[in-house]
Scaffold this active site. Sequence first.
Site, PDB file in Angstrom:
ATOM      1  N   LYS A 183      66.061  72.019  48.349  1.00 46.14           N
ATOM      2  CA  LYS A 183      66.383  70.775  49.030  1.00 46.14           C
ATOM      3  C   LYS A 183      67.605  71.060  49.893  1.00 46.14           C
ATOM      4  O   LYS A 183      68.688  71.315  49.390  1.00 46.14           O
ATOM      5  CB  LYS A 183      66.660  69.665  48.010  1.00 46.14           C
ATOM      6  CG  LYS A 183      66.813  68.278  48.643  1.00 46.14           C
ATOM      7  CD  LYS A 183      68.248  68.004  48.985  1.00 46.14           C
ATOM      8  CE  LYS A 183      68.431  66.634  49.635  1.00 46.14           C
ATOM      9  NZ  LYS A 183      69.818  66.420  50.092  1.00 46.14           N
ATOM     10  N   GLY A 240      77.471  70.719  43.232  1.00 45.51           N
ATOM     11  CA  GLY A 240      77.874  69.479  43.880  1.00 45.51           C
ATOM     12  C   GLY A 240      78.731  68.629  42.964  1.00 45.51           C
ATOM     13  O   GLY A 240      79.431  69.128  42.085  1.00 45.51           O
ATOM     14  N   GLY A 245      75.127  65.901  39.766  1.00 40.71           N
ATOM     15  CA  GLY A 245      74.623  66.810  38.759  1.00 40.71           C
ATOM     16  C   GLY A 245      74.109  66.103  37.528  1.00 40.71           C
ATOM     17  O   GLY A 245      73.040  66.436  36.997  1.00 40.71           O
ATOM     18  N   GLU A 264      76.606  73.115  38.624  1.00 42.69           N
ATOM     19  CA  GLU A 264      78.043  73.319  38.770  1.00 42.69           C
ATOM     20  C   GLU A 264      78.603  72.053  39.389  1.00 42.69           C
ATOM     21  O   GLU A 264      78.162  71.642  40.462  1.00 42.69           O
ATOM     22  CB  GLU A 264      78.339  74.526  39.660  1.00 42.69           C
ATOM     23  CG  GLU A 264      79.813  74.785  39.840  1.00 42.69           C
ATOM     24  CD  GLU A 264      80.116  75.570  41.102  1.00 42.69           C
ATOM     25  OE1 GLU A 264      81.065  75.184  41.817  1.00 42.69           O
ATOM     26  OE2 GLU A 264      79.395  76.535  41.394  1.00 42.69           O
ATOM     27  N   CYS A 301      85.331  74.961  45.042  1.00 45.08           N
ATOM     28  CA  CYS A 301      85.183  74.504  43.658  1.00 45.08           C
ATOM     29  C   CYS A 301      86.229  75.128  42.754  1.00 45.08           C
ATOM     30  O   CYS A 301      86.416  74.666  41.624  1.00 45.08           O
ATOM     31  CB  CYS A 301      83.782  74.810  43.149  1.00 45.08           C
ATOM     32  SG  CYS A 301      83.191  76.458  43.556  1.00 45.08           S
ATOM     33  N   GLU A 392      88.707  64.947  39.570  1.00 40.51           N
ATOM     34  CA  GLU A 392      88.754  65.896  40.683  1.00 40.51           C
ATOM     35  C   GLU A 392      88.924  65.153  42.003  1.00 40.51           C
ATOM     36  O   GLU A 392      88.241  64.163  42.268  1.00 40.51           O
ATOM     37  CB  GLU A 392      87.464  66.723  40.743  1.00 40.51           C
ATOM     38  CG  GLU A 392      87.453  67.735  41.877  1.00 40.51           C
ATOM     39  CD  GLU A 392      86.139  68.483  41.995  1.00 40.51           C
ATOM     40  OE1 GLU A 392      86.147  69.613  42.502  1.00 40.51           O
ATOM     41  OE2 GLU A 392      85.096  67.915  41.597  1.00 40.51           O
TER      42      GLU A 392
END
Length: 526
Positions: A183, A240, A245, A264, A301, A392
């Site tokens: 995707k 992402g 996720g 992740e 990340c 985050e």
Amino acid sequence: MKITGEMIIGQSSVWGTAGTVKAIDPAHNTELTPDFGLATEAEVDRACALAELAFDTYRETTLQQRAHFLETIATGILDLGPALIERAMVESGLPQARLEGERGRTVTQLRLFAKVVRDGHWLGVTLDAALPDRVPPRPDLRLRKIALGPVAVFGASNFPLAFSVAGGDTASALAAGCPVVVKAHGAHLGTSELVARVIQKAVADCALPEGVFSMLIGEGRKIGHDLVSHPAIKAVGFTGSRQGGLALVRAAAQRHEPIPVYAEMSSINPMFVLPAALAANAAGLAQGYVDSLTLGAGQFCTNPGLVIALDDESLQNFIDAASLALQAKAAATMLTPGIHKAYVEGVAKLSAIAGVTVQAQGQSRVGGCAAQAVLASCDGDTFLSTPALQDEIFGPASLVIRCRDAQQMLRIAQQVEGQLTVTVQALAADGGLATMLMPTLERKAGRILFNGFPTGVEVAHAMVHGGPFPSTSDSRTTSVGASAIDRFLRPVCYQAIPAALLPDALANDNPLHLARIVDGELHLPG
């Protein structure tokens, strides 16, 4: 190679009929041409059905055939030349040098997995000879690992090449023998199409079944659910947000046949700066930290989102030096308007928390999706009592925590959530404190590094890019490095199988020249 806005379904170029979307130039917040057609559920089904049809043939290709296929993709990406970099620059706002480096990383990953495939260690071949005279007798037992099945891969926003259509998830799944349905990420649709056409051509040039690869374009939640819910899909690779996720994890768990999702997601990558190291080089550590924090507009990340240190004069020197370094950093373009909006909101939320002080800000810029770097601080008590400080903030924002003493530092280490990385800045004199922290850090992160900075993930055999939740959905795996192939394999035991039916990897004469475990002993080829 012209960008058409079409999807790649096997060897067909397909115009999606569920509406259209345009890619965005984030530097100017303007739309790019052409339009891209969005996939219907029928087109998702077609791609998945082709993958299922291709699976048994593809998974039994020879090691040489599969390795050559991966190398053909790598060569094809390089052959795109400047056109790939130019489109990726416009779609991402990332500079040319960064994207050229990322292209090199993408090619390196593909070639690494070609070598991994040829070596064959990933097959885990194990033979236990029959013991007919034993009571009870033991039959002949042989084990190898085989591919799980077709894999759905979701491209990441922050790496248009290395974590995208031909990125690490795709490379490792193809290496394992799994067809892939990608995707494409909406942040770099044109870049994705260019790379997808390279893979499509490689499939044809290597005479592989057309369903080995497809790339779909669609609205994130709808196509994500359709892909993960399709019965042909047997595993998922995702990079992402935590929200995205976990949505895929839930969809996979609700299937009639639940499947693994290797997601992740979220990491703030604490950096523990121990007293002797801080006293010896506060200014140098501050500069390195700020450079790491602002690299790529903070959209890594492994971005260092926390600094944890004892509250003393050396820490104040570090904060002062980091503030000066940060104030000199120009605002940088973020990947998408949505990411920029979330960053601005995250910084505002952080700044409004009682006990948090904004120490410095980088330079600002009007227009586009420019991010202004931010450095904040709080004391250890505030951090321990405020769960929101672990959220985050994807971008160049970081929080310094002033710890009262070593015990509070340990409590903070114990309270932080699972991470991709933990960094320790330490000298020999810090050995006692480092020793005290290490057992906790091992439980908290997939990679522990000393006297460096976490941005930069080496493509190598020993690399682990994963960690406890919420950094990933499965702490046993990595999305970077040779071990990433293990996510898409499962063991099969062959008991008393006639020699004529055994796969070559398990044959007595070892025609593939593999390293194997035979009756508990390692046997090397040759």
